[in-house]
Every structure is written in C-alpha cells, then in structure tokens.
Design a protein around this motif. Structure first.
Motif: not given
Length: 111
Positions: A66-72, A74-92
C-alpha cells in the motif's frame, strides 16, 4: 533501512513490485501519450483504486504494498502537476489545490 529493518530485503522487493501497477498502461490506446495524465485515465490509477490502496494501509500484510502504491500515485500526480503547469486551461485550478484532483479526474487525457 529506516523502516522494516528486519525485513528490508522483502520490503525493497515489494516496493519494486508496486511498479507493476503500470501494466495497466498496456490497456490504453495509444499505449503511450506524452501529454496524457495517468491519474484518472488508467484503471489502476482511478480514485477507487486510491481508496483501495489507502484501506490496504490498515491491513498489516498489505501495508508495504500500500505504501508503494500510494507513493506511486503521488509521483504520478506530481508528473501530472508538472505537465499541466504551462497549460492555460489548467492555470486557474492551481490557485485552489483541492480542485486539482477533481480536475484531473474529469479530464483524464491531460492538458
């Protein structure tokens, strides 16, 4: 080595095995899309799966997985966050962090 000292080899192996959660990417069409957020898109990256991983934290034999899956997730969520940082639709939504997960779940194809 900080946690699970007496079973560190087992814990290490189980944490490595949690990367198999990405096998659900093979069911996607196309299999790889550099602009797609895996959170909310792939079967084992859905909110219901997150709930199952969280519940597994309280089941002793499943805790390391469970720890490993939740950490996984989290890291995928960080990837999504970084991917969407420059997205005008995501900015708000980044002004209101509690809306980020809802946004990703409703737009699983990325920005």
């Amino acid at each position: 080595l900080l946690f699970f000292r007496s079973q560190w080899k087992r814990a290490y192996l189980l944490l490595l095995l949690t990367m198999l959660v990405d096998l659900d990417h093979l069911l996607a069409d196309p299999i790889f899309n550099p602009n797609r957020c895996s959170i909310g898109y792939h079967y084992l990256h859905q909110p219901l799966a997150w709930l199952a991983y969280t519940i597994a934290l309280f089941i002793r034999p499943l805790r390391i997985l469970a720890i490993g899956l939740l950490f996984h997730m989290l890291t995928d969520g960080i990837d999504c966050y970084l991917m969407c940082q420059n997205c005008p639709d995501c900015a708000s939504i980044f002004d209101q962090p509690y809306k980020v997960f809802t946004y990703w779940s409703s737009r699983p194809f990325g920005c």
